[in-house]
Structures are given as structure tokens and as C-alpha cells.
Write an enzyme that holds these catalytic residues in place. Structure first.
Site, mmCIF file in Angstrom:
data_model
loop_
_atom_site.group_PDB
_atom_site.id
_atom_site.type_symbol
_atom_site.label_atom_id
_atom_site.label_comp_id
_atom_site.label_asym_id
_atom_site.label_seq_id
_atom_site.Cartn_x
_atom_site.Cartn_y
_atom_site.Cartn_z
ATOM 1 N N HIS A 39 62.036 71.979 23.389
ATOM 2 C CA HIS A 39 62.144 73.216 23.320
ATOM 3 C C HIS A 39 63.180 73.810 24.072
ATOM 4 O O HIS A 39 63.149 74.960 24.213
ATOM 5 C CB HIS A 39 60.668 73.895 24.118
ATOM 6 N N LYS B 292 60.926 89.552 28.232
ATOM 7 C CA LYS B 292 60.946 88.219 28.206
ATOM 8 C C LYS B 292 61.453 87.690 29.506
ATOM 9 O O LYS B 292 61.886 88.481 30.378
ATOM 10 C CB LYS B 292 61.969 87.663 27.316
ATOM 11 N N ARG B 293 61.190 86.382 29.784
ATOM 12 C CA ARG B 293 61.862 86.036 31.111
ATOM 13 C C ARG B 293 63.303 86.361 31.172
ATOM 14 O O ARG B 293 64.003 86.401 30.324
ATOM 15 C CB ARG B 293 61.684 84.301 31.478
ATOM 16 N N LYS C 267 69.590 85.032 28.053
ATOM 17 C CA LYS C 267 68.968 86.049 27.265
ATOM 18 C C LYS C 267 69.686 87.490 27.219
ATOM 19 O O LYS C 267 69.321 88.135 26.402
ATOM 20 C CB LYS C 267 67.436 86.007 27.620
ATOM 21 N N THR D 55 59.694 83.840 20.407
ATOM 22 C CA THR D 55 58.638 84.000 19.660
ATOM 23 C C THR D 55 58.057 85.627 19.748
ATOM 24 O O THR D 55 57.140 85.798 18.881
ATOM 25 C CB THR D 55 57.335 83.060 20.260
ATOM 26 N N LYS E 15 56.272 88.561 17.083
ATOM 27 C CA LYS E 15 55.345 89.406 17.482
ATOM 28 C C LYS E 15 55.937 91.036 17.086
ATOM 29 O O LYS E 15 55.384 91.707 16.450
ATOM 30 C CB LYS E 15 55.057 89.386 18.839
HETATM 31 C C1 NBG Z 1 61.012 77.928 25.353
HETATM 32 C C2 NBG Z 1 62.520 78.318 24.500
HETATM 33 C C3 NBG Z 1 61.909 79.447 23.685
HETATM 34 C C4 NBG Z 1 60.929 79.032 22.711
HETATM 35 C C5 NBG Z 1 59.808 78.541 23.530
HETATM 36 C C6 NBG Z 1 58.547 77.974 22.579
HETATM 37 C C7 NBG Z 1 61.030 76.391 27.132
HETATM 38 C C8 NBG Z 1 61.707 75.106 27.785
HETATM 39 N N1 NBG Z 1 61.569 76.576 25.990
HETATM 40 O O1 NBG Z 1 63.106 80.045 22.884
HETATM 41 O O2 NBG Z 1 63.408 78.774 25.492
HETATM 42 O O3 NBG Z 1 60.346 80.204 21.952
HETATM 43 O O4 NBG Z 1 60.153 77.428 24.280
HETATM 44 O O5 NBG Z 1 59.081 77.089 21.591
HETATM 45 O O6 NBG Z 1 60.301 76.977 27.866
#
Ligand code: NBG
Length: 841
Positions: free
Chosen positions: A379, A572-573, A578, A683, A687
């Protein structure tokens, strides 16, 4: 009966039927069953029946129904005995369950009516529920969307996770910026979980390895804690199938309490193991900056893996009694284990250990079974997120597993030595153990790649980068091991339930609601994109959602925002890659320009409300500074009488799943502006697009595919591409970068002190200099700023054309079909897990 305003709590009626009715699906019966639970499954005084009591009783009423379906599903799977998938994840961001369960069971109307009979509105009751926030961000929410799709597609699949007592912290915004408060979803109890006293497994830590006379090895001694299962039923949409999310809790046994010591008054000593066991599931992601923190996190990971695999193996064995002993070689044709990122990597050596040491298999047989069973999803490519565990810590906590990992590595390295002359100088980076004497570590991603039958990325661009860079040499060894599975989101929670207004319009125009489980049908909206009637209905649904959002914002922040302004959202975080910093610098520049304008010039601009939300990791200083800056800018801008009609800036506190369900339907523009190549997928972008929100973004993660699907004319693109990034960094190092004057002006404006006395120097410094991670503008904010501002200007122009904007909005929804997690999960099922639907008749 209860009252409608829901303020003063009232008591239960005197006569309540003493019979439960788990099959209730009509309003009167449901109301009776709710009252039954309020009285006979009491958690509160019978004198009280307020909104909170009504929530728990309603949840228990629904739970009856879920348990029934869940039992049927379990029995059916057991009878058919299909191959099953076990999804191992340290994180699940489930959010609230009530509305989702009622919606998936199609009982919206009856439940609303039942509650109305009791004097309540369903929404008001749903509002009482706390989010289950057992995750940090996208990765955890993805796991939850996947569960919804697995159930909906009738797949024989389970989720495994940990039952953290405190989920992701609550974010409080004060003058200091972000403060973290412990989360409290279990402060009372969760009505959705079913404690399984029949499902308990021992999990060992520490100890040593004993060698038996026959040469076999056994892990002995150390601490042994118990893993107790809590099952959360996960209903599919419009199907009987209801699967399980099994969450483990750690406990010590009664006999582990040292009564002698206790009687001596040594209470803490006497209950040592109890308290060590309790620590394991106390919090999600304990900070791992300290040695203790690291050990605890490793314990959590192993606890999940060991308990889940023992459970999986015991289920595999369950069938032996009826059909004779099952062969181990059949295991991979009955079991698929998916590792959600490297967090559950220990599943690999644990499965090896269970097969060899507990079940007597030899190495080759155990390896064959293991490597045909496990698959790994990557991920992230961020180096700081690729897990590396200290070898000495691992030897201490998991001595037998370290033996196994060492052997896996040895055999892998030997094969490469013997067969690949061309890779000799790559061995040190390909191997699992990094024996650098300064800091010997185990590289978890390498262990996953070597041991899994399949490795996948989460968006096309990300998977391509994995193959071309991170895992390039492995690709030359196993060209067929690597796949892409572009992420998805569940259309139930993220459209049908969070925006019923828009959903109804879609259903009306498509003349079917089948899109809810076949999201590609949304392309049927394209032909109506210019239709004025659809556009006006579309606009009124958006307006309703924007008004609802405006009320929410006023309630939680005190800031009043104008629902006719452009709603621009980034949630988002908080992370430097980002680039929330780019967003706020853009806002700062806009503010400065508005200030410089004459009143009649301002009137020609497009009024905007910029909302930014997200949590910063507690020890991530720069992320916290960004939160503080956004809040400070908001304070100044929102109270500026010349400008605040044209610009508002809101920091949305405590962003979570429930807040997302409020924000996304009310959004018109959303920002997905990461440095290209760094966001694996994203993701929330899916949405927003699904809800008819236009995206301003870079060619990163799933943005690339969203833009392809919705059409490039409906996407505000800017910025460097992933393949340009290394060159741009190099040019900067060589002193060749020339910043745009707008960028310099925005930074200068912050430095001038307009936004208060807080020292933003260190934050802005990250954009200065020419080299080094976190310095020298590693994330290319300065490089991308001018094209970002140009794209923002295009947004303003486009928004002035109401019809044009609505058309783009409709086309955005119409092009979002690909991003259903049903599509993603169907691909995993077919191309990785090799499992098939097993619908309950
Ligand atoms: C996160 C990514 C995102 C991705 C999500 C789900 C982790 C390690 N990765 O870009 O930063 O959408 O995983 O796949 O949290």
C-alpha cells in the site's frame, strides 16, 4: 412513550411483550422488539428511555436479525465447504453500523416507522452511535469497504483484526493546534459484537526453542496469553449472506493470577501477566518511537497472526471427523490468506511453525503449503512506511520465527546464487535479512514478496512503480507474481446511504436501482448529462447536501458558511506528501489578492469555502504545524469583513468516517494533490467523484484512472508527473530551480505575521534549501504551485458556467463505476484467491 424532541428522557411503556422477535421486519413488530430489548436486555434503568437507550435497543433488535443471517451463512459455508479467504488486517475503519445494516437489509422504511412510533426519528437515533475507528486512514477504510463487498458478492470470506479498546484518537482543535484525546467506543459497550467464549487460542511471546531428540523443534516458555474472539456480523446488500469480522482480544487466564503474591499485598506483581495481556489491545498503533512502543506493536502484529492462523487451521481440521483426515496439500485449495500491507507478515513464519512444529510437516511440504496460501498487498512506496524490524527484538520476542525467517532467507539466497549470475550484486538488497552491523533488521516487504504467490499494488500507476522500481529485481525472478488491483469503495455507504437524495435521482433516471450492486450502470447517466431537468434535480440534491453540511460546520466550528459558495474540500491524513500545505498557501495567495482588490472587483470573483480536515500523527511535528496554520488562516480570513463574503476557510475537526459521510455529498471540488508517485491510490478521490464532485489533482495514484474514466475535460489536472520527479529534485539540488513569484509572495505573507505570532519558520523552511529529505522542498510544492494556481483559476471560470459545471458533475458520477469495491473484490476473488460465490439459499 418517548417524546419527539428527544430531549427529556421518558420511561418505557408499562406493557411490553416478554417475547423477542428476531424475525421482525414490519414496523409494529420492530417497535415491539425494540421495546423488548429495552426491557429484557437491560443496560440502563427501566425508568429511562432516551435517545441513547433507544439506540442500544434498536441495535440489539437489528442484531437479532443479523445473528440469524450470520448463523445461516456459517452453516451454509460449512455444508458447501468452499475455498475461503481470510483477510488479515491490523486496521478496519468501520464507522457507524446502524444505518449501514438497516440499509443493507433494506429495512429503512420499517425501522424509521418503528422508531417514529416510539417518538424518535431514525437519523436522530443513528446520530448517537460512535464510530468504530480501528484504523488510521485509507488502508483501514479500504479493509472495511472490502468486507462490505465480500458479503454483498456472497463470497466465502472473513476479516480478521484486533479489538482495540481505544481506536484512533479524537482530534481536538485548540489555540495550540491539534490535541489528541483517547477514543472511547467501548466506554459503554458495542452492541454489534458477539463474544465467542468457544473461540480461544493461546499465543506465546518470548521463551526459547527446544530441540527434540528427533531433531524437531519446539517453541516453549515465555508468556502465554489467550486470544478471545469477538465477532462482528457484516451484512451484504440485498442478500442473506452475512459474514464475520473476527476481532481478537488478549486476556490472561484466572490461573495466571498469583494468589500468593496478591495476598502478600503485591497486587501489581501478582497480576503481571494480566496487565501485560491487557496492554496488547489497548490502543491502535502505539507510538513506535520508543523501544517499548516497538515491542508492543510487534506483539500486536504477532497476536493477530497467530490467533487467526490457529483459527483457520482448526476450521480446516473441523471437517476431518466426517470425511476422514484431510491432507495438508489440500490446504491451499481451501484457504487463501491475504495480508493487508506488511503488518501481518508474521503470518508467514507462524504458518510454517504451526505446520512443522505442531503438525509434523517437513520444511518442503510446509513451504509449499505456505507459499501457495499467502498473498500480499503493498500500500505504499514511502521508505519510512516500509516495515523493518530489529533482528534482536525479533529474536527476543519470537525466537522460533526468527529461525524460520533465517532459513527462508538462506534458501532464497542460495537459489539466486545458484541460478542467477546476473543478480549476484543485488543479493544484499534482495535478501530478507539486512545484516548491516550498525542496525540488523528484517525487511518485512522482502519476506512477503519471497513467500507470497501473488503481490499486488493498489492502483495501476502504483503497481507499475512497484514493478519498475521497488520490486524490479524480484520481477525478473518471478515475472508472473505481480498484479494490480485498483482500489474501490462501497457504493452502499458512499452514495446510497450518505446521499439518499442523489441516489433517488440516479435510480429515477436509470429506471433501476441495480447500479447499487452494478456500478458500471452509472454510465447510463451520460446520455442525460445535458438534460435540463436532470441538471436541475441534480442541483437541488447538491444544494440540500450543501445546506446540511453548512449546518454541521456551524455546529462544530461556529463558522457560518454560505451554501451558494463553491465548496472546496480536502480531507485525509495530514502528510507532507499529500500537500495540504500547497492548498493553504494557495488560499493565502487568494486571500491576499482579494484584500488588494476594489470592492467591485471582488464582486466578480467566485465565492469559495475551503474546508480542510484530517488528523496528524501525534509526533509528526510538521503535520501539526500545517493544522495550526490552516486554523490560524481561518481565524483571520473568516473575520475579515472585506473578504469573508468571498472566501471562508474552515478546518473540520476530528475527521472520521461519519464526518466524511457528511462532507462528501456536499462537496463540489475536492483536492487530491499529492506529489506524483507518492500516493499509492487514494480512495476518497473515488468517493468524491462518485458523488458528482470534481477533482483538482495530480497524475498520482488512482487519480490517473479516475481521469481516464470521467474524461479529462472533467478533471482539473496540474503538476509534475511521477517520471519527472527525480529529475526535478536533481535540478533543484543543482540550484536550477526558479520559484514562481506567486509562491514567494504567499510565503512572504505568512512570514509577515498576518496570521498571528506562531512561528511558522520551521514549516516554511521545509520548502527552502536545495537538498535533503524534508528539506529542499522534497515534495515539490514550489515546483507545482504555479500550475496548481492556474488550475484553480480554471475551476473558478468553470464554476461561473452553472450548466457546464452540472454537466461535469453528472459525468463525474457517470464515470465512477469502475471504482466500486465490488469490482476490486471480484478481481481479487478470481485472480488471486481463486474463490467463488457461495450464496445462502
Ligand atoms: C495507503 C495509501 C493510500 C491508499 C491506501 C489503501 C498505507 C500504508 N497506505 O494511497 O497511502 O489508498 O493505503 O490502499 O496506509
Amino acid at each position: 412513550m418517548a417524546n419527539t424532541n428527544g430531549k427529556a428522557a421518558t420511561s418505557l411503556p408499562e406493557k411490553i411483550s416478554a417475547k423477542a422477535n428476531p424475525e421482525a421486519n414490519e414496523a409494529t413488530e420492530i417497535a415491539e422488539n425494540i421495546l423488548y430489548h429495552a426491557k429484557y436486555s437491560p443496560h440502563f434503568s427501566p425508568l429511562k428511555f432516551g435517545p441513547e437507550q433507544a439506540l442500544y435497543a434498536t441495535a440489539e433488535c437489528l442484531r437479532d436479525r443479523l445473528i440469524q443471517l450470520w448463523n445461516e451463512t456459517y452453516v451454509h459455508f460449512n455444508k458447501v465447504d468452499p475455498k475461503q479467504t481470510y483477510y488479515l488486517s491490523m486496521e478496519y475503519l468501520q464507522g457507524r453500523a446502524l444505518t449501514n445494516a438497516i440499509g443493507n437489509l433494506n429495512l429503512q422504511g420499517p425501522y424509521a416507522d418503528a422508531l417514529r412510533k416510539l417518538g424518535y426519528e431514525l437519523e436522530e437515533i443513528a446520530e448517537q452511535e460512535k464510530d468504530a475507528a480501528l484504523g488510521n486512514g485509507g488502508l483501514g477504510r479500504l479493509a472495511s469497504c472490502f468486507l462490505d463487498s465480500m458479503a454483498t458478492l456472497n463470497l466465502p470470506a472473513w476479516g480478521y483484526g484486533l479489538r482495540y479498546r481505544h481506536g484512533l484518537f479524537k482530534q481536538l482543535i485548540s489555540q495550540k493546534g491539534q490535541e489528541e484525546i483517547p477514543e472511547d467506543w467501548l466506554e459503554k459497550f458495542s452492541p454489534w459484537e458477539i463474544v465467542r467464549h468457544d473461540v480461544v487460542f493461546p499465543v506465546r511471546f518470548f521463551g526459547s526453542v527446544e530441540i527434540n531428540p528427533d531433531g524437531s523443534r519446539k517453541w516453549v516458555g515465555g508468556d502465554v496469553v489467550q486470544a478471545l474472539a469477538y465477532d462482528v456480523p457484516i451484512p451484504g446488500y440485498n442478500t442473506k449472506n452475512t459474514i464475520s469480522l473476527r476481532l481478537w482480544e488478549a486476556k490472561a487466564r484466572a490461573e495466571d493470577l498469583d494468589l500468593f503474591q496478591f495476598n502478600e499485598g503485591e497486587y501489581e506483581l501478582a497480576a503481571q501477566l494480566h496487565s501485560r495481556a491487557q496492554q496488547i489491545c489497548t490502543v491502535l498503533y502505539p507510538g513506535d518511537a520508543t523501544e517499548n512502543g516497538k515491542l508492543l506493536r510487534l506483539k500486536q502484529q504477532f497476536f493477530l497472526c497467530s490467533a487467526s492462523l490457529q483459527d483457520i487451521i482448526s476450521r480446516f481440521h473441523e471437517r476431518n471427523t466426517t470425511e476422514g483426515s484431510r491432507k495438508w496439500s489440500e490446504f491451499p485449495s481451501k484457504v487463501a490468506v491475504q495480508m493487508n500491507d506488511t503488518h501481518p507478515t508474521l503470518a508467514i513464519p507462524e504458518l510454517m511453525r504451526l505446520l512443522m512444529d505442531e503438525n509434523g510437516l517437513g520444511w518442503d511440504e510446509a513451504w509449499d503449503v505456505t507459499s501457495r496460501t499467502v498473498a500480499y498487498t503493498n500500500h505504499t512506496v514511502l521508505p519510512e512506511a516500509l516495515e523493518k524490524w530489529s533482528q534482536s527484538l525479533m529474536w527476543k520476542l519470537l525466537p522460533r520465527h526468527m529461525e524460520i525467517i533465517t532459513e527462508i532467507d538462506k534458501r532464497f539466497v542460495k537459489t539466486i546464487r545458484d541460478t542467477r549470475v546476473d543478480l549476484q550484486d543485488k543479493i544484499s538488497s534482495l535478501s530478507i535479512l539486512d545484516n548491516n552491523p550498525q542496525k540488523p533488521v528484517v525487511r518485512m516487504a522482502n519476506l512477503c514478496v519471497v513467500s507470497s504467490h501473488t503481490v499486488n499494488g493498489v492502483a495501476q500507476l502504483h503497481s507499475d512503480i512497484l514493478k519498475a522500481e521497488l520490486f524490479a529485481d524480484y520481477v525478473s525472478i518471478w515475472p508472473n507474481k505481480f498484479q494490480n488491483k485498483t482500489n474501490g469503495i462501497t457504493p452502499r455507504r458512499w452514495l446510497r446511504f450518505c446521499s439518499p437524495e442523489l441516489s433517488d435521482i440516479i435510480t429515477k433516471w436509470l429506471k433501476t436501482d441495480k447500479w447499487i450492486t452494478d456500478l458500471d450502470l452509472l454510465t447510463g447517466l451520460r446520455q442525460f448529462a445535458d438534460n435540463e431537468e436532470l441538471q436541475s434535480e441534480w442541483a437541488s440534491a447538491k444544494t440540500a447536501n450543501k445546506k446540511r453540511l453548512a449546518q454541521y460546520i456551524e455546529r462544530v466550528t461556529g463558522v457560518s458558511i454560505d451554501p451558494t459558495s463553491l465548496f472546496d474540500i480536502q480531507v485525509k491524513r495530514i502528510h507532507e506528501y499529500k500537500r495540504q500545505l500547497m492548498n493553504i498557501l494557495g488560499v493565502i495567495y487568494r486571500f491576499k489578492k482579494l484584500k488588494e482588490m476594489k470592492p467591485e472587483e471582488r464582486k466578480k470573483t467566485v465565492p469559495r469555502t475551503v474546508m480542510i480536515g484530517g488528523k496528524a500523527f501525534a509526533t509528526y511535528t510538521n503535520a501539526k504545524r500545517i493544522v495550526k496554520l490552516v486554523n490560524d488562516v481561518g481565524d483571520v480570513v473568516n473575520s475579515d469583513p472585506e473578504v469573508n463574503e468571498y472566501l471562508k476557510v474552515v478546518f473540520v475537526p476530528n475527521y472520521n468516517v461519519t464526518v466524511a459521510e457528511m462532507l462528501i455529498p456536499g462537496s463540489e471540488l475536492s483536492q487530491h494533490i499529492s506529489t506524483a508517485g507518492m500516493e499509492a491510490s487514494g480512495t476518497s478521490n473515488m468517493k468524491f467523484a462518485l458523488n458528482g464532485c470534481l477533482i483538482i489533482g495530480t497524475l498520482d495514484g488512482a487519480n490517473v484512472e479516475i481521469r481516464e474514466e470521467v474524461g479529462e475535460e472533467n478533471f482539473f489536472l496540474f503538476g509534475a508527473t511521477a517520471d519527472q520527479v527525480p529529475r526535478l529534485r536533481k535540478e533543484r539540488e543543482d540550484g536550477l530551480f526558479k520559484p514562481d513569484p506567486r509562491f514567494e509572495e504567499a510565503k512572504q505573507f505568512v512570514k509577515s505575521g498576518v496570521f498571528g505570532s506562531y512561528d511558522y519558520g520551521p514549516l516554511l523552511d521545509s520548502l527552502e534549501g536545495n537538498t535533503g529529505f524534508g528539506r529542499g522542498d522534497y515534495f515539490l510544492v514550489g515546483y507545482d504551485f504555479p500550475s496548481y494556481m492556474d488550475a484553480q483559476a480554471k475551476v473558478d471560470e468553470a464554476y461561473k458556467d452553472r450548466k457546464g459545471w452540472l454537466k461535469m458533475s453528472i459525468l463525474s458520477t457517470a464515470g465512477s463505476g469502475k471504482f466500486s469495491s465490488d469490482r476490486t473484490i471480484a478481481q481479487y476473488a478470481k485472480e488471486i484467491w481463486n474463490i467463488e460465490a457461495c450464496p445462502v439459499p
